[in-house]
Design an enzyme around this catalytic site. Sequence first.
Site, PDB file in Angstrom:
ATOM      1  N   GLU A   1       0.817  -1.217   0.000  1.00  0.00           N
ATOM      2  CA  GLU A   1       0.000   0.000   0.000  1.00  0.00           C
ATOM      3  C   GLU A   1       0.846   1.259   0.000  1.00  0.00           C
ATOM      4  OE1 GLU A   1      -4.343  -0.870   2.008  1.00  0.00           O
ATOM      5  OE2 GLU A   1      -2.966   0.359   3.138  1.00  0.00           O
TER       6      GLU A   1
ATOM      7  N   HIS B   1       8.418 -26.557  -1.466  1.00  0.00           N
ATOM      8  CA  HIS B   1       7.809 -27.709  -2.140  1.00  0.00           C
ATOM      9  C   HIS B   1       6.627 -27.295  -3.014  1.00  0.00           C
ATOM     10  CE1 HIS B   1      10.202 -30.742   0.119  1.00  0.00           C
ATOM     11  NE2 HIS B   1      10.384 -29.669   0.875  1.00  0.00           N
TER      12      HIS B   1
ATOM     13  N   LYS C   1     -14.354  -0.154  -3.823  1.00  0.00           N
ATOM     14  CA  LYS C   1     -15.442   0.228  -2.908  1.00  0.00           C
ATOM     15  C   LYS C   1     -16.538   0.955  -3.678  1.00  0.00           C
ATOM     16  CE  LYS C   1     -12.478   0.824   1.138  1.00  0.00           C
ATOM     17  NZ  LYS C   1     -11.882   1.794   2.045  1.00  0.00           N
TER      18      LYS C   1
HETATM   19  O1  PA5 Z   1      -3.823   0.961   5.815  1.00  0.00           O
HETATM   20  C1  PA5 Z   1      -4.966   1.309   5.582  1.00  0.00           C
HETATM   21  O2  PA5 Z   1      -5.286   2.491   5.535  1.00  0.00           O
HETATM   22  C2  PA5 Z   1      -6.064   0.293   5.320  1.00  0.00           C
HETATM   23  O3  PA5 Z   1      -5.609  -1.000   5.258  1.00  0.00           O
HETATM   24  C3  PA5 Z   1      -7.086   0.357   6.423  1.00  0.00           C
HETATM   25  O4  PA5 Z   1      -6.460   0.055   7.626  1.00  0.00           O
HETATM   26  C4  PA5 Z   1      -8.226  -0.590   6.181  1.00  0.00           C
HETATM   27  O5  PA5 Z   1      -8.811  -0.322   4.944  1.00  0.00           O
HETATM   28  C5  PA5 Z   1      -9.260  -0.476   7.263  1.00  0.00           C
HETATM   29  O6  PA5 Z   1      -9.728   0.815   7.358  1.00  0.00           O
HETATM   30  P1  PA5 Z   1     -10.501   1.303   8.629  1.00  0.00           P
HETATM   31  O7  PA5 Z   1      -9.615   1.178   9.797  1.00  0.00           O
HETATM   32  O8  PA5 Z   1     -10.874   2.708   8.332  1.00  0.00           O
HETATM   33  O9  PA5 Z   1     -11.716   0.415   8.776  1.00  0.00           O
END
Ligand code: PA5
Length: 446
Positions: A288, A309, A423
Amino acid sequence: MLTLNLKGCDTFVKNAEYQQYVQKALAAYDTLDKEDGAGNDFLGWKHLPSETLAGPILAQCKDIQECWKAKGVDLVLVLGIGGSYLGAKCAIEALNHTFDAILRNNGAPQVVFGGQNLGEDYLCEMMDLMNVRNVACICISKSGTTTETAVAFRIVKQYIEKKYGKKEASERIVAVTDKARGALKSLSTQEGYKTFVIPDNVGGRFSVLTPVGVLPILIAGFDVEAILKGALDMEQKMAVKSEENIAVQYAAMRNLLYSEYGKKIEILINFVPKLTYFAEWWKQLYGESEGKDQKGIFPAACSFTTDLHSMGQFIQEGDRVMFETLVSVQKPQRSLVIEADEQNLDGLNFLAGKSVDYCNHMAQLGTKLAHIDGGVPQLEVEIEKLDEFNLGQLFYFFEFACGVSAYTLGVNPFNQPGVEAYKKNMFALLEKPGYEEATKEIRKRI
Ligand code: PA5
């Protein structure tokens, strides 16, 4: 103490090139240090070890622990997704007895994760578990609006209220969320839940040392203070700007391999099964943070020797697009020696007197040499043992190195604009209010 060894890259890169990338990584270090780069409003994670140790969070988490202990709670559902679950999940997997779900002998409530998928069977089976256990819940969502987590929480909340009554439910549910915004915050205020705050300036994937990780890990029976102390020690080491800084070295080498040698994939490997989920945490952190603007090293993971394996063939002889980063653990927590057998029908007497860990280390060394021979450079991060302190070191090291590495690559490490695309489509398909136009458009495509 955590160390970094780059010798497994020696035959692949020229020292002069590496030095150039060290200089780039040092410039990126300055950006992170001076806090003047893209995403600089999300740097709260840098001082979390010292701040969390000094603040009231640990004591507040212990109060929850005591309260639930008095109620005889033996199952805690932790609901969250991405950065709101992977840190706690990987820490508990790393520290727990492998068969804790069956043995149940650490005296702490069992921690089970939900809200990280939309699997109907998963949630039904979680309810089966709730039927036979004394339950509490921690719901974690920074935005307070994440669909996967919100759906699971609605189901769990209704279940707990039905089973224990509304008042008791308010003592069995804790929320970890934004200080003011989001549905989870307003719902918690209305229902009277105890809440913990995820600071504005800490993104999900950097939040393991906030209550997002601290509360579930403590509830699961582990020494969170030691994790924070390990992280603090690393925070202090990372504060020294130098060519010897291992975050600078890691960032330099992986960017060099990516940019000059076409190594587009980094496989985080381990020879300790308990680190399998740690790699999931790391994958999110790097994926990310770096995968944007049509750039980025694709983070993958393998657990060896198991995956030798299945994936070993590709790593040895497939397209030469990858390098490996080994997370190596010097010593196991327990010892087991292979004994001689009079008949030696399995032909294993050559291992008599050797520990299983010795064999594992020979497998590790053999794999390193084979993969280097096959054209796969190997970086090695080593810790002494897999305990709380060392886990804290790993968390902070990889977070800090991620910031340095992403700035070296030239991207903002702290945003994730691409996560929104699925989303929007999902909400359009689910006919969420406000998505009417998008619903019409998406229907034309299917
Ligand atoms: O790193 C991030 O921003 C995402 O992985 C969020 O943690 C994830 O989408 C969950 O979001 P939230 O904590 O708002 O539910």
